[in-house]
Scaffold this motif. Sequence first.
Motif, short mmCIF file in Angstrom:
data_model
loop_
_atom_site.label_atom_id
_atom_site.label_comp_id
_atom_site.label_asym_id
_atom_site.label_seq_id
_atom_site.Cartn_x
_atom_site.Cartn_y
_atom_site.Cartn_z
N VAL A 33 4.76 12.07 -13.94
CA VAL A 33 5.46 11.01 -13.00
C VAL A 33 4.86 10.88 -11.69
O VAL A 33 4.82 9.86 -10.95
CB VAL A 33 7.11 11.38 -12.83
N VAL A 34 4.51 12.24 -11.08
CA VAL A 34 3.91 12.15 -9.96
C VAL A 34 2.47 11.32 -9.64
O VAL A 34 2.30 10.55 -8.80
CB VAL A 34 3.69 13.71 -9.27
N VAL A 35 1.71 11.64 -10.80
CA VAL A 35 0.44 10.76 -10.87
C VAL A 35 0.68 9.34 -10.78
O VAL A 35 -0.09 8.47 -10.40
CB VAL A 35 -0.47 11.33 -12.12
N LEU A 36 1.72 8.91 -11.70
CA LEU A 36 2.03 7.55 -11.77
C LEU A 36 2.44 7.02 -10.66
O LEU A 36 2.22 5.99 -10.21
CB LEU A 36 3.02 7.09 -13.14
N ALA A 37 3.41 8.11 -9.73
CA ALA A 37 3.88 7.31 -8.49
C ALA A 37 2.78 7.19 -7.51
O ALA A 37 2.59 6.45 -6.84
CB ALA A 37 5.02 8.39 -8.11
N LEU A 38 1.81 8.19 -7.53
CA LEU A 38 0.50 7.92 -6.81
C LEU A 38 -0.32 6.79 -6.83
O LEU A 38 -0.77 6.07 -5.87
CB LEU A 38 -0.04 9.41 -6.77
N ALA A 39 -0.30 6.31 -8.29
CA ALA A 39 -1.06 5.04 -8.54
C ALA A 39 -0.39 4.03 -7.93
O ALA A 39 -0.94 3.00 -7.55
CB ALA A 39 -1.25 5.17 -10.21
N VAL A 40 0.86 3.98 -8.30
CA VAL A 40 1.74 2.69 -7.69
C VAL A 40 1.60 2.77 -6.26
O VAL A 40 1.49 1.56 -5.70
CB VAL A 40 3.06 3.00 -8.39
N ALA A 41 1.79 3.78 -5.55
CA ALA A 41 1.66 4.06 -4.17
C ALA A 41 0.15 3.56 -3.64
O ALA A 41 0.23 2.79 -2.67
CB ALA A 41 1.76 5.41 -3.64
N ALA A 42 -0.70 3.79 -4.39
CA ALA A 42 -2.24 3.48 -4.17
C ALA A 42 -2.39 1.84 -4.28
O ALA A 42 -2.90 1.15 -3.23
CB ALA A 42 -3.20 3.99 -4.68
N VAL A 43 -1.67 1.23 -5.14
CA VAL A 43 -1.92 -0.07 -5.36
C VAL A 43 -0.90 -0.99 -4.27
O VAL A 43 -1.45 -1.71 -3.87
CB VAL A 43 -1.42 -0.47 -6.82
N ALA A 44 0.06 -0.24 -3.97
CA ALA A 44 1.02 -0.91 -2.95
C ALA A 44 0.20 -0.95 -1.57
O ALA A 44 0.53 -1.84 -1.08
CB ALA A 44 2.25 -0.19 -2.92
N CYS A 45 -0.57 0.37 -1.22
CA CYS A 45 -1.23 0.30 -0.08
C CYS A 45 -2.31 -0.80 0.06
O CYS A 45 -2.30 -1.30 0.97
CB CYS A 45 -1.74 1.78 0.22
N LEU A 46 -2.67 -0.84 -1.10
CA LEU A 46 -4.00 -1.95 -1.10
C LEU A 46 -3.67 -3.22 -1.14
O LEU A 46 -4.13 -4.19 -0.47
CB LEU A 46 -4.85 -1.77 -2.60
N VAL A 47 -2.32 -3.62 -1.75
CA VAL A 47 -1.87 -4.97 -1.45
C VAL A 47 -1.29 -5.31 -0.18
O VAL A 47 -1.37 -6.31 0.23
CB VAL A 47 -0.45 -4.85 -2.49
N ARG A 48 -0.61 -4.25 0.66
CA ARG A 48 -0.09 -4.40 1.77
C ARG A 48 -1.43 -4.44 2.86
O ARG A 48 -1.02 -4.58 4.06
CB ARG A 48 0.83 -3.37 2.25
N GLY A 49 -2.42 -3.85 2.46
CA GLY A 49 -3.66 -3.68 3.44
C GLY A 49 -3.45 -2.51 4.52
O GLY A 49 -4.07 -2.32 5.47
N VAL A 50 -2.99 -1.39 3.76
CA VAL A 50 -2.76 -0.14 4.46
C VAL A 50 -3.93 0.69 3.79
O VAL A 50 -3.94 0.87 2.82
CB VAL A 50 -1.55 0.41 4.30
N SER A 51 -4.42 1.62 4.56
CA SER A 51 -5.33 2.56 4.12
C SER A 51 -4.80 3.43 3.35
O SER A 51 -3.94 4.39 3.68
CB SER A 51 -6.12 3.28 5.31
N VAL A 52 -5.41 3.53 2.16
CA VAL A 52 -4.83 4.57 1.07
C VAL A 52 -5.11 5.98 1.62
O VAL A 52 -4.11 6.68 1.45
CB VAL A 52 -5.50 4.38 -0.23
#
Length: 85
Positions: A33-52
């Motif tokens: 679940v942690v790995v999945l949450a990190l992947a979702v967070a990375a995609v969200a950062c890329l979509v919002r333009g925040v440095s991963v």
Amino acid sequence: MPQLLTVRVERPDGRPIRIWVPVLPVVLVLSPVVVLALAVAAVACLVRGVSVVRAFSTGWRIVSALPGTRVHVEQGRTAVLATVR
């Protein structure tokens, strides 16, 4: 990284309940679940333009600062104290 979460619940009848939760085994069990949450967070950062890298380093700083944190909540005659070590 935090090692132990201690929760103490003081009930209205006066008998406290204490629960000790070791953090590392819980993280290992929940690692998919942690790995999945990190992947979702990375995609969200890329979509919002925040440095991963910057977002993850900030998250790690927050987790590293947790030891020594105490949270005390009282509601009526019931009180909960959570301590991170």
